[in-house]
Design a protein around this motif. Structure first.
Motif, PDB file in Angstrom:
ATOM      1  N   ALA A  51      48.735  50.672  44.031  1.00 54.06           N
ATOM      2  CA  ALA A  51      47.898  49.378  45.560  1.00 54.06           C
ATOM      3  C   ALA A  51      46.555  49.252  45.023  1.00 54.06           C
ATOM      4  O   ALA A  51      45.798  48.278  44.613  1.00 54.06           O
ATOM      5  CB  ALA A  51      48.042  49.502  47.108  1.00 54.06           C
ATOM      6  N   TRP A  52      45.884  50.660  44.103  1.00 54.18           N
ATOM      7  CA  TRP A  52      44.266  50.587  43.956  1.00 54.18           C
ATOM      8  C   TRP A  52      44.590  49.029  42.719  1.00 54.18           C
ATOM      9  O   TRP A  52      43.592  48.945  42.217  1.00 54.18           O
ATOM     10  CB  TRP A  52      43.566  52.092  43.492  1.00 54.18           C
ATOM     11  CG  TRP A  52      42.940  51.806  43.490  1.00 54.18           C
ATOM     12  CD1 TRP A  52      41.642  51.792  43.256  1.00 54.18           C
ATOM     13  CD2 TRP A  52      42.415  51.779  41.674  1.00 54.18           C
ATOM     14  NE1 TRP A  52      40.589  51.201  42.869  1.00 54.18           N
ATOM     15  CE2 TRP A  52      41.372  52.046  40.901  1.00 54.18           C
ATOM     16  CE3 TRP A  52      42.775  52.101  40.727  1.00 54.18           C
ATOM     17  CZ2 TRP A  52      40.874  51.889  40.025  1.00 54.18           C
ATOM     18  CZ3 TRP A  52      42.873  52.076  39.168  1.00 54.18           C
ATOM     19  CH2 TRP A  52      41.650  52.386  38.909  1.00 54.18           C
ATOM     20  N   ARG A  53      45.876  49.777  41.579  1.00 47.63           N
ATOM     21  CA  ARG A  53      45.905  48.760  40.975  1.00 47.63           C
ATOM     22  C   ARG A  53      45.681  47.577  40.861  1.00 47.63           C
ATOM     23  O   ARG A  53      45.122  46.587  39.885  1.00 47.63           O
ATOM     24  CB  ARG A  53      47.183  49.594  39.840  1.00 47.63           C
ATOM     25  CG  ARG A  53      46.785  49.398  38.549  1.00 47.63           C
ATOM     26  CD  ARG A  53      46.109  49.671  37.542  1.00 47.63           C
ATOM     27  NE  ARG A  53      46.560  49.218  36.403  1.00 47.63           N
ATOM     28  CZ  ARG A  53      45.573  47.948  35.578  1.00 47.63           C
ATOM     29  NH1 ARG A  53      45.672  47.184  36.312  1.00 47.63           N
ATOM     30  NH2 ARG A  53      46.127  47.283  34.944  1.00 47.63           N
ATOM     31  N   LEU A  57      50.388  46.813  49.545  1.00 48.33           N
ATOM     32  CA  LEU A  57      49.935  47.071  50.428  1.00 48.33           C
ATOM     33  C   LEU A  57      50.390  46.951  51.737  1.00 48.33           C
ATOM     34  O   LEU A  57      50.307  48.381  52.837  1.00 48.33           O
ATOM     35  CB  LEU A  57      48.339  46.108  50.781  1.00 48.33           C
ATOM     36  CG  LEU A  57      47.741  46.124  51.719  1.00 48.33           C
ATOM     37  CD1 LEU A  57      47.043  47.081  51.653  1.00 48.33           C
ATOM     38  CD2 LEU A  57      47.216  44.809  51.668  1.00 48.33           C
ATOM     39  N   SER A  72      56.832  51.524  42.198  1.00 47.57           N
ATOM     40  CA  SER A  72      55.485  50.542  41.639  1.00 47.57           C
ATOM     41  C   SER A  72      55.663  49.170  41.475  1.00 47.57           C
ATOM     42  O   SER A  72      54.952  48.590  41.880  1.00 47.57           O
ATOM     43  CB  SER A  72      54.665  51.134  41.089  1.00 47.57           C
ATOM     44  OG  SER A  72      55.230  51.514  39.917  1.00 47.57           O
ATOM     45  N   THR A 126      49.494  54.499  47.144  1.00 42.75           N
ATOM     46  CA  THR A 126      48.064  54.318  47.273  1.00 42.75           C
ATOM     47  C   THR A 126      48.315  54.302  45.289  1.00 42.75           C
ATOM     48  O   THR A 126      46.392  52.890  45.921  1.00 42.75           O
ATOM     49  CB  THR A 126      47.309  55.973  47.599  1.00 42.75           C
ATOM     50  OG1 THR A 126      47.404  55.907  48.537  1.00 42.75           O
ATOM     51  CG2 THR A 126      45.687  55.831  47.711  1.00 42.75           C
ATOM     52  N   MET A 127      48.347  54.884  44.740  1.00 42.43           N
ATOM     53  CA  MET A 127      47.403  54.495  43.304  1.00 42.43           C
ATOM     54  C   MET A 127      48.010  53.044  42.865  1.00 42.43           C
ATOM     55  O   MET A 127      47.833  51.945  41.933  1.00 42.43           O
ATOM     56  CB  MET A 127      48.284  55.495  42.218  1.00 42.43           C
ATOM     57  CG  MET A 127      48.470  54.730  40.659  1.00 42.43           C
ATOM     58  SD  MET A 127      46.637  54.469  40.408  1.00 42.43           S
ATOM     59  CE  MET A 127      46.108  56.180  40.445  1.00 42.43           C
ATOM     60  N   TRP A 134      51.029  54.692  38.558  1.00 41.81           N
ATOM     61  CA  TRP A 134      50.119  54.076  37.423  1.00 41.81           C
ATOM     62  C   TRP A 134      50.675  53.692  36.614  1.00 41.81           C
ATOM     63  O   TRP A 134      50.487  52.574  35.678  1.00 41.81           O
ATOM     64  CB  TRP A 134      49.234  54.775  37.055  1.00 41.81           C
ATOM     65  CG  TRP A 134      48.033  54.551  36.369  1.00 41.81           C
ATOM     66  CD1 TRP A 134      46.677  53.913  36.669  1.00 41.81           C
ATOM     67  CD2 TRP A 134      47.965  54.284  34.813  1.00 41.81           C
ATOM     68  NE1 TRP A 134      45.834  53.169  35.229  1.00 41.81           N
ATOM     69  CE2 TRP A 134      47.019  53.277  34.738  1.00 41.81           C
ATOM     70  CE3 TRP A 134      48.934  54.226  33.931  1.00 41.81           C
ATOM     71  CZ2 TRP A 134      46.212  53.211  33.101  1.00 41.81           C
ATOM     72  CZ3 TRP A 134      48.303  53.874  32.729  1.00 41.81           C
ATOM     73  CH2 TRP A 134      47.268  53.570  32.089  1.00 41.81           C
ATOM     74  N   ARG A 170      43.224  40.662  48.550  1.00 41.95           N
ATOM     75  CA  ARG A 170      42.402  41.091  49.114  1.00 41.95           C
ATOM     76  C   ARG A 170      42.856  42.062  50.356  1.00 41.95           C
ATOM     77  O   ARG A 170      43.765  41.185  50.998  1.00 41.95           O
ATOM     78  CB  ARG A 170      41.485  40.747  48.864  1.00 41.95           C
ATOM     79  CG  ARG A 170      40.673  39.802  47.782  1.00 41.95           C
ATOM     80  CD  ARG A 170      39.115  39.253  48.167  1.00 41.95           C
ATOM     81  NE  ARG A 170      40.100  37.701  48.591  1.00 41.95           N
ATOM     82  CZ  ARG A 170      39.775  37.459  50.243  1.00 41.95           C
ATOM     83  NH1 ARG A 170      38.372  37.094  50.236  1.00 41.95           N
ATOM     84  NH2 ARG A 170      39.755  36.176  50.394  1.00 41.95           N
ATOM     85  N   ARG A 183      45.244  46.219  43.211  1.00 43.92           N
ATOM     86  CA  ARG A 183      43.682  45.119  43.915  1.00 43.92           C
ATOM     87  C   ARG A 183      42.878  45.168  42.194  1.00 43.92           C
ATOM     88  O   ARG A 183      42.370  44.195  42.410  1.00 43.92           O
ATOM     89  CB  ARG A 183      43.766  46.229  44.948  1.00 43.92           C
ATOM     90  CG  ARG A 183      42.346  46.087  45.897  1.00 43.92           C
ATOM     91  CD  ARG A 183      41.649  46.054  47.018  1.00 43.92           C
ATOM     92  NE  ARG A 183      40.435  45.725  47.232  1.00 43.92           N
ATOM     93  CZ  ARG A 183      39.532  46.092  47.141  1.00 43.92           C
ATOM     94  NH1 ARG A 183      39.147  46.829  46.076  1.00 43.92           N
ATOM     95  NH2 ARG A 183      38.718  45.733  47.557  1.00 43.92           N
ATOM     96  N   LYS A 184      42.823  46.035  42.205  1.00 47.86           N
ATOM     97  CA  LYS A 184      41.996  46.203  41.096  1.00 47.86           C
ATOM     98  C   LYS A 184      42.268  44.736  39.573  1.00 47.86           C
ATOM     99  O   LYS A 184      41.138  44.289  39.323  1.00 47.86           O
ATOM    100  CB  LYS A 184      41.874  47.345  40.525  1.00 47.86           C
ATOM    101  CG  LYS A 184      40.792  47.222  39.122  1.00 47.86           C
ATOM    102  CD  LYS A 184      40.658  48.698  38.301  1.00 47.86           C
ATOM    103  CE  LYS A 184      39.855  48.738  37.228  1.00 47.86           C
ATOM    104  NZ  LYS A 184      39.705  50.265  36.594  1.00 47.86           N
TER     105      LYS A 184
END
Length: 251
Positions: A61-63, A179, A22, A58-59, A215, A71, A65-66
């Motif tokens: 990338a989500w973190r 991403l 990550s 995925t986790m 995470w 974008r 992006r948040k």
């Protein structure tokens, strides 16, 4: 047949590799030898590793992006090129031996480490891009192909090229890297899954560890930025270089 205790052990390893992936990438060179040691055939190990890796990515990338580090919309063309190239790479590795890359990859990873140490650009400040997105697409496609074909160090290659060529700050580049990693992992997983080379139960168990590690890693990276990412990127690149060179001479 996988021994029951290995499910827990491999899930624990996935926490570590998810954390590393990550932030700096390179978890695959910890996980892949572990899966091979557990008795998985090489292509099944690759496929199962892609499954757990995509969940952790995925986790992460989500973190990122948040946290507002990237974008999806403005990067649709980049994502499409990386996906197609990774698909081609995964199809290619089904037919040939990836050891042909064993000499080139350590050299590239060593260059990543040296650039990270000595370049004044490796901080969180954006700088003037050296090339535009259109000219970056072939390089991104090449890295995507490599990830589908072989994989180790992909995150490092994306991050350093985004900083050095696209002028991104290191933390923002790390976010976009996740991403792109997610994209190339998805393409590879599709190919391995269609070939019946994924152990789904084991992969999903490991995914739980990868998600937890990702995470923690993404949270740490967004909090500490280049102060954490830069040394870990150097460490991961040098460790991967040493591991690949050792594997080449030992093999």
């Amino acid at each position: 047949m996988i021994e029951p205790w290995l499910f827990a052990a491999l899930t624990g390893v996935a926490v570590i590799t998810g954390f590393i992936d990550s932030i700096a990438g390179g978890g695959g060179l910890i996980m892949m030898p572990t899966l091979l040691f557990a008795g998985l055939p090489p292509h099944v190990a690759l496929g199962t590793n892609k499954l757990q890796s995509i969940c952790g990515t995925t986790m992460a990338a989500w973190r990122y992006r948040k946290a507002g580090l990237f974008r999806v919309g403005p990067n649709k063309m980049l994502v499409g090129v990386v996906f197609a190239a990774a698909l081609a790479g995964a199809l290619t590795i089904q037919r040939i031996d990836g050891r042909s890359l064993a000499l080139l990859v350590p050299v590239l990873l060593l260059a990543v480490a040296l650039y990270t140490v000595f370049s004044p650009r490796m901080d969180d400040q954006d700088s003037e891009p050296r090339i535009d997105e259109r000219r970056y697409l072939p390089l991104a496609g090449g890295i995507g192909f490599y990830d589908g074909f072989f994989g180790p160090g992909t995150g490092s290659f994306f991050a350093v090229s985004l900083v050095g060529l696209r002028g991104m700050g290191l933390t923002r580049a790390t976010g976009l890297t996740k991403l792109l990693n997610l994209t190339s992992n998805l393409a590879s997983l599709i190919v391995f899954a269609l070939g019946g080379q994924v152990l789904w139960l084991l992969g999903f168990c490991m995914a739980l560890g990868a998600i937890a590690g990702a995470w923690l890693g993404a949270h740490s990276a967004t909090r500490f930025g280049a102060r954490l990412i830069r040394p870990l990127l150097v460490t991961a690149s040098l460790a991967l270089t040493g591991k690949l060179i050792w594997g080449w001479f030992a093999g």
